[in-house]
Design a protein around this motif. Sequence first.
Motif, PDB file in Angstrom:
ATOM      1  N   VAL A  86      -8.958   4.122   3.078  1.00 43.09           N
ATOM      2  CA  VAL A  86      -9.390   3.646   1.770  1.00 43.09           C
ATOM      3  C   VAL A  86     -10.097   4.793   1.049  1.00 43.09           C
ATOM      4  CG1 VAL A  86     -10.838   2.020   0.501  1.00 43.09           C
ATOM      5  CG2 VAL A  86      -9.641   1.276   2.560  1.00 43.09           C
TER       6      VAL A  86
ATOM      7  N   PRO B 163     -10.974  -4.353   2.685  1.00 41.38           N
ATOM      8  CA  PRO B 163      -9.623  -3.775   2.710  1.00 41.38           C
ATOM      9  C   PRO B 163      -9.115  -3.628   4.147  1.00 41.38           C
ATOM     10  CG  PRO B 163     -11.113  -2.508   1.301  1.00 41.38           C
ATOM     11  CD  PRO B 163     -11.961  -3.450   2.083  1.00 41.38           C
ATOM     12  N   THR B 164      -7.838  -3.875   4.334  1.00 43.98           N
ATOM     13  CA  THR B 164      -7.244  -3.798   5.676  1.00 43.98           C
ATOM     14  C   THR B 164      -6.386  -2.552   5.874  1.00 43.98           C
ATOM     15  OG1 THR B 164      -5.352  -5.110   4.946  1.00 43.98           O
ATOM     16  CG2 THR B 164      -7.219  -6.310   5.888  1.00 43.98           C
ATOM     17  N   GLU B 165      -6.238  -1.720   4.850  1.00 40.20           N
ATOM     18  CA  GLU B 165      -5.395  -0.533   4.967  1.00 40.20           C
ATOM     19  C   GLU B 165      -6.018   0.487   5.912  1.00 40.20           C
ATOM     20  OE1 GLU B 165      -4.369  -2.795   1.460  1.00 40.20           O
ATOM     21  OE2 GLU B 165      -6.289  -1.956   2.116  1.00 40.20           O
ATOM     22  N   ASP B 166      -5.197   1.429   6.385  1.00 36.68           N
ATOM     23  CA  ASP B 166      -5.660   2.420   7.364  1.00 36.68           C
ATOM     24  C   ASP B 166      -6.652   3.415   6.766  1.00 36.68           C
ATOM     25  OD1 ASP B 166      -3.965   1.416   9.458  1.00 36.68           O
ATOM     26  OD2 ASP B 166      -2.275   2.369   8.434  1.00 36.68           O
TER      27      ASP B 166
ATOM     28  N   ALA C   3      -5.223   2.709   0.495  1.00 39.68           N
ATOM     29  CA  ALA C   3      -5.660   1.888  -0.630  1.00 39.68           C
ATOM     30  C   ALA C   3      -6.738   2.648  -1.399  1.00 39.68           C
ATOM     31  CB  ALA C   3      -6.213   0.551  -0.152  1.00 39.68           C
TER      32      ALA C   3
ATOM     33  N   THR D 273       2.053   4.628   1.620  1.00 37.17           N
ATOM     34  CA  THR D 273       2.211   4.975   3.030  1.00 37.17           C
ATOM     35  C   THR D 273       2.342   6.478   3.198  1.00 37.17           C
ATOM     36  OG1 THR D 273       3.338   2.874   3.424  1.00 37.17           O
ATOM     37  CG2 THR D 273       3.565   4.573   5.115  1.00 37.17           C
TER      38      THR D 273
ATOM     39  N   ARG E 291       0.493   5.741   8.097  1.00 36.28           N
ATOM     40  CA  ARG E 291      -0.768   5.123   7.706  1.00 36.28           C
ATOM     41  C   ARG E 291      -0.706   4.635   6.255  1.00 36.28           C
ATOM     42  NH1 ARG E 291      -5.266   9.370   8.571  1.00 36.28           N
ATOM     43  NH2 ARG E 291      -3.518  10.807   8.241  1.00 36.28           N
ATOM     44  N   THR E 292      -1.297   3.491   6.024  1.00 34.18           N
ATOM     45  CA  THR E 292      -1.337   2.935   4.671  1.00 34.18           C
ATOM     46  C   THR E 292      -2.622   3.366   3.964  1.00 34.18           C
ATOM     47  OG1 THR E 292      -2.301   0.905   5.557  1.00 34.18           O
ATOM     48  CG2 THR E 292       0.093   0.956   5.218  1.00 34.18           C
TER      49      THR E 292
ATOM     50  N   ALA F  79       0.822  -1.201   0.000  1.00 34.78           N
ATOM     51  CA  ALA F  79       0.000   0.000   0.000  1.00 34.78           C
ATOM     52  C   ALA F  79       0.859   1.255   0.000  1.00 34.78           C
ATOM     53  CB  ALA F  79      -0.920   0.002   1.230  1.00 34.78           C
TER      54      ALA F  79
ATOM     55  N   ALA G  37      -0.635   2.144  -4.155  1.00 38.07           N
ATOM     56  CA  ALA G  37      -1.844   1.740  -3.436  1.00 38.07           C
ATOM     57  C   ALA G  37      -2.572   0.628  -4.189  1.00 38.07           C
ATOM     58  CB  ALA G  37      -2.780   2.938  -3.262  1.00 38.07           C
TER      59      ALA G  37
END
Length: 404
Positions: free
Chosen positions: A95, A90-93, A12, A4, A9-10, A2, A38
């Motif tokens: 989206v 989605p698991t990113e911080d 997507a 950053t 924080r990531t 992803a 991303a």
Amino acid sequence: MAHTLSDGRTVAIAHDYLTQRGGAERVVLSLAKAFPGAPVHTTLHEPDATYPEVGALDVRASSFNRIGPVRRSYRSALPLLPFAASSVRPTEDVVVASTSGWAHGFRAEGDVVAYCHAPARWLYQSENYLGGPMHRSPKGMALALLKPSLLAWDRRAAQRPAAYLCNSRVVRERIAEAYGIDALVVPPPHAMDFEAPRESVPVLEDWAGEGYLLVVSRLLPYKNVDVLVEAVRGTDERLVVVGTGPEKARLQAIAPPNVRMVEGLSEAQLRWVYAQARLLLAPSLEDYGLTPLEAAAFGVPTVSLGEGGYLDTVVDGLTGMYVEGPTAGAFRAGIAEAGRRSWDTEVVLKHADEFGEARFGERMRDVVTALRPGSRRQVPARVPAPTRAPALPWSSPVAARLAD
């Protein structure tokens, strides 16, 4: 991997489905440039049906994508799409969800920034979407049965994002009416580069010298491409139709010899087609008027409806002109009037520059960076649609004319 942010924080990107070529899919490509690296989460991905540039992205489709008929005909898959959307997690911080119906409902673990192209047209403008009353077609009757549950799903999903953005003033009003949310207008960019290579389209080369009228559109009933076919019937004008869709066969059947239809163009070919045009025509009620900006990037003015998203992207009398309605007579008269006018190419080009990709990416990064980790939007009770369009979120001489 992803994208950053500076605070770790990531990020997507999410999109409803990557199964076609249109303005929303171009926004996904612009978001990918704003947040390089991303991943792009989506329900369905059909590589051959969307832009080839999508193939370079890290696209992560739902398990429903394995079902070939569903992937190839997302409209037929409508009953399954709420389940497909809910299965995307989605698991990113953060989206950033490009959405006009589904991506705002993905089950993201982090914060969601919704970039809404429009509330789902098939739910909130059903008759326009279908091209007539729902009871007149099997597809419409099926939609009528599904509509109550789809509306409930959509309105619940709309409450999830921490921030809500939209592409135009008219969409801002529709979001307020549909969801009770006061969205921020961030105009999407056009992706046309005047300096990029161009490749001619062989079947149009004999028309290139004198120029032609152009419409770039998905071939759906509400796009009103048939209106343009009738507008040029029996005239000396030449019309090029770029696009495909359910209306393709009918339009081919009724098109006179001075209408040519092409599809599946590369980006280089599309640039060539725009550059050879004399006028762009825009006959549909759009939430955001993207094609006039793409044409303006080559100095080509537009004849469009004087409503909807074109109020944000066409400056009447400077970069194009408005007609009163989607009728053959109105567009025939508009085409004739535009042909008599002298257009300032530099003004048209400058207008296109104001909607560039770099500015869009900057604004989107600002929104994402300013989002506090773990924040959740405070949903108001119900915000009435604004009685007049709010000021546009940028400043320039041409944009000032838009806000008048």
